[in-house]
Write a protein that holds these residues in place. Structure first.
Motif, PDB file in Angstrom:
ATOM      1  N   ALA A 103     -12.732  11.212 -15.773  1.00  0.00           N
ATOM      2  CA  ALA A 103     -12.143  10.853 -17.336  1.00  0.00           C
ATOM      3  C   ALA A 103     -12.493  11.264 -19.007  1.00  0.00           C
ATOM      4  N   THR A 104     -11.913  11.903 -19.126  1.00  0.00           N
ATOM      5  CA  THR A 104     -12.632  12.687 -20.918  1.00  0.00           C
ATOM      6  C   THR A 104     -12.239  12.329 -21.871  1.00  0.00           C
ATOM      7  N   ASN A 105     -12.498  12.463 -22.498  1.00  0.00           N
ATOM      8  CA  ASN A 105     -11.667  11.607 -24.022  1.00  0.00           C
ATOM      9  C   ASN A 105     -11.739  13.020 -24.984  1.00  0.00           C
ATOM     10  N   GLN A 106     -10.820  13.086 -26.304  1.00  0.00           N
ATOM     11  CA  GLN A 106     -10.767  14.278 -27.571  1.00  0.00           C
ATOM     12  C   GLN A 106     -12.065  14.609 -27.953  1.00  0.00           C
ATOM     13  N   GLY A 107     -13.031  12.943 -28.011  1.00  0.00           N
ATOM     14  CA  GLY A 107     -14.463  13.665 -28.678  1.00  0.00           C
ATOM     15  C   GLY A 107     -15.043  14.491 -27.830  1.00  0.00           C
ATOM     16  N   GLY A 108     -15.013  14.666 -26.723  1.00  0.00           N
ATOM     17  CA  GLY A 108     -15.891  15.001 -25.835  1.00  0.00           C
ATOM     18  C   GLY A 108     -16.266  14.413 -24.749  1.00  0.00           C
ATOM     19  N   ALA A 109     -16.298  12.997 -24.677  1.00  0.00           N
ATOM     20  CA  ALA A 109     -17.171  11.988 -23.969  1.00  0.00           C
ATOM     21  C   ALA A 109     -16.900  12.152 -22.223  1.00  0.00           C
ATOM     22  N   ARG A 110     -16.999  12.448 -21.088  1.00  0.00           N
ATOM     23  CA  ARG A 110     -17.171  11.975 -20.009  1.00  0.00           C
ATOM     24  C   ARG A 110     -17.149  11.310 -19.079  1.00  0.00           C
ATOM     25  N   THR A 111     -17.084  10.262 -18.479  1.00  0.00           N
ATOM     26  CA  THR A 111     -16.732   9.603 -17.755  1.00  0.00           C
ATOM     27  C   THR A 111     -16.911   9.748 -16.100  1.00  0.00           C
ATOM     28  N   GLU A 112     -16.996   9.367 -15.212  1.00  0.00           N
ATOM     29  CA  GLU A 112     -16.711   8.907 -14.057  1.00  0.00           C
ATOM     30  C   GLU A 112     -16.621   7.598 -12.551  1.00  0.00           C
ATOM     31  N   ALA A 113     -16.510   7.393 -11.684  1.00  0.00           N
ATOM     32  CA  ALA A 113     -16.333   6.697 -11.316  1.00  0.00           C
ATOM     33  C   ALA A 113     -16.362   6.947  -9.916  1.00  0.00           C
ATOM     34  N   THR A 114     -17.633   6.704  -8.752  1.00  0.00           N
ATOM     35  CA  THR A 114     -17.312   7.178  -7.670  1.00  0.00           C
ATOM     36  C   THR A 114     -17.408   5.677  -6.466  1.00  0.00           C
ATOM     37  N   TRP A 115     -16.173   5.462  -5.902  1.00  0.00           N
ATOM     38  CA  TRP A 115     -16.231   4.448  -4.941  1.00  0.00           C
ATOM     39  C   TRP A 115     -15.935   4.118  -3.424  1.00  0.00           C
ATOM     40  N   SER A 116     -16.139   3.140  -2.738  1.00  0.00           N
ATOM     41  CA  SER A 116     -15.480   3.404  -1.677  1.00  0.00           C
ATOM     42  C   SER A 116     -14.629   2.404  -0.707  1.00  0.00           C
ATOM     43  N   PHE A 117     -14.251   2.134  -0.040  1.00  0.00           N
ATOM     44  CA  PHE A 117     -14.021   1.423   1.186  1.00  0.00           C
ATOM     45  C   PHE A 117     -12.569   1.657   2.622  1.00  0.00           C
ATOM     46  N   THR A 118     -12.729   0.562   2.999  1.00  0.00           N
ATOM     47  CA  THR A 118     -12.548   0.685   4.089  1.00  0.00           C
ATOM     48  C   THR A 118     -11.231   0.700   4.862  1.00  0.00           C
ATOM     49  N   ALA A 119     -10.733   1.224   5.744  1.00  0.00           N
ATOM     50  CA  ALA A 119      -9.325   0.824   5.622  1.00  0.00           C
ATOM     51  C   ALA A 119      -9.554   0.715   7.792  1.00  0.00           C
ATOM     52  N   ALA A 120      -9.039  -0.258   7.718  1.00  0.00           N
ATOM     53  CA  ALA A 120      -9.174  -1.409   9.221  1.00  0.00           C
ATOM     54  C   ALA A 120      -7.549  -1.540   9.620  1.00  0.00           C
ATOM     55  N   ALA A 121      -7.355  -1.420  10.891  1.00  0.00           N
ATOM     56  CA  ALA A 121      -6.575  -1.911  11.797  1.00  0.00           C
ATOM     57  C   ALA A 121      -6.153  -3.968  11.593  1.00  0.00           C
ATOM     58  N   GLY A 122      -4.700  -4.047  11.197  1.00  0.00           N
ATOM     59  CA  GLY A 122      -4.683  -5.671  10.755  1.00  0.00           C
ATOM     60  C   GLY A 122      -4.429  -5.754   9.523  1.00  0.00           C
ATOM     61  N   PRO A 123      -3.941  -6.963   8.951  1.00  0.00           N
ATOM     62  CA  PRO A 123      -3.961  -7.428   8.098  1.00  0.00           C
ATOM     63  C   PRO A 123      -5.317  -7.010   6.907  1.00  0.00           C
ATOM     64  N   SER A 124      -5.473  -7.341   5.495  1.00  0.00           N
ATOM     65  CA  SER A 124      -6.187  -6.500   4.328  1.00  0.00           C
ATOM     66  C   SER A 124      -7.152  -7.889   4.311  1.00  0.00           C
ATOM     67  N   ALA A 125      -8.373  -7.346   4.131  1.00  0.00           N
ATOM     68  CA  ALA A 125      -8.806  -8.406   4.449  1.00  0.00           C
ATOM     69  C   ALA A 125      -8.912  -8.620   2.748  1.00  0.00           C
ATOM     70  N   THR A 126      -9.230  -7.684   1.542  1.00  0.00           N
ATOM     71  CA  THR A 126      -8.931  -7.751   0.930  1.00  0.00           C
ATOM     72  C   THR A 126      -7.770  -7.226  -0.391  1.00  0.00           C
ATOM     73  N   PRO A 127      -6.860  -8.095  -0.813  1.00  0.00           N
ATOM     74  CA  PRO A 127      -5.766  -7.598  -0.888  1.00  0.00           C
ATOM     75  C   PRO A 127      -6.398  -6.373  -2.044  1.00  0.00           C
ATOM     76  N   THR A 128      -4.612  -5.193  -2.193  1.00  0.00           N
ATOM     77  CA  THR A 128      -5.027  -4.003  -3.573  1.00  0.00           C
ATOM     78  C   THR A 128      -4.431  -4.662  -4.410  1.00  0.00           C
ATOM     79  N   ARG A 129      -4.556  -4.951  -5.903  1.00  0.00           N
ATOM     80  CA  ARG A 129      -3.658  -4.829  -6.895  1.00  0.00           C
ATOM     81  C   ARG A 129      -3.410  -3.602  -7.671  1.00  0.00           C
ATOM     82  N   ARG A 130      -2.923  -3.977  -8.619  1.00  0.00           N
ATOM     83  CA  ARG A 130      -2.150  -2.792 -10.025  1.00  0.00           C
ATOM     84  C   ARG A 130      -2.689  -3.358 -11.141  1.00  0.00           C
ATOM     85  N   PRO A 131      -3.204  -1.956 -11.595  1.00  0.00           N
ATOM     86  CA  PRO A 131      -3.802  -2.451 -13.236  1.00  0.00           C
ATOM     87  C   PRO A 131      -3.391  -2.617 -14.418  1.00  0.00           C
TER      88      PRO A 131
END
Length: 131
Positions: A103-131
């Motif tokens: 993400a970048t803003n009008q002032g020129g600042a930039r940030t980034e985030a990288t994250w990993s997760f696993t998709a497994a067969a069967g029910p979700s161990a951790t439910p996903t959420r909408r921000p």
């Protein structure tokens, strides 16, 4: 103690310079509430919400989202120009996945985030959420 004759007057020349503090602080921007949560396990084959919140001191001008190294489209919206969220739904195959947001803003600042997760067969161990 000084002694002697004098007029009782002292003269001196002096000068000073007033300077204002520097106003060149780069505006801040942050990413939070990464979804799916980093390190979580989600259900393979089910729609997964990839999302995050963005807060900035100046208007957000660009948001780019990647999944497993490829740029993907995402909806960007929010309460104001400085408080945004992005989200996109994807059906993921079983295995490890990596999301990245930049993400970048009008002032020129930039940030980034990288994250990993696993998709497994069967029910979700951790439910996903909408921000």
């Amino acid at each position: 103690v000084a002694t002697g004759q004098g007029t009782g007057r002292a003269e001196a020349e002096w000068s000073f310079t007033v300077s204002a503090p520097s106003a060149t602080v780069t505006p801040a921007i942050t990413l939070s509430n990464l979804n799916p949560p980093p390190g979580s396990t989600i259900a393979a084959g089910a729609e997964t919400m990839i999302a995050a919140n963005i807060v900035s001191t100046t208007p957000v001008t660009r948001v780019t989202v990647y999944l497993d190294g490829r740029e993907i489209s995402a909806e960007v919206g929010g309460q104001s120009e400085t408080r945004k969220a992005f989200f996109t739904g994807r059906i993921l195959e079983q295995g490890s996945h990596t999301a990245k947001a930049v993400a970048t803003n009008q002032g020129g600042a930039r940030t980034e985030a990288t994250w990993s997760f696993t998709a497994a067969a069967g029910p979700s161990a951790t439910p996903t959420r909408r921000p």
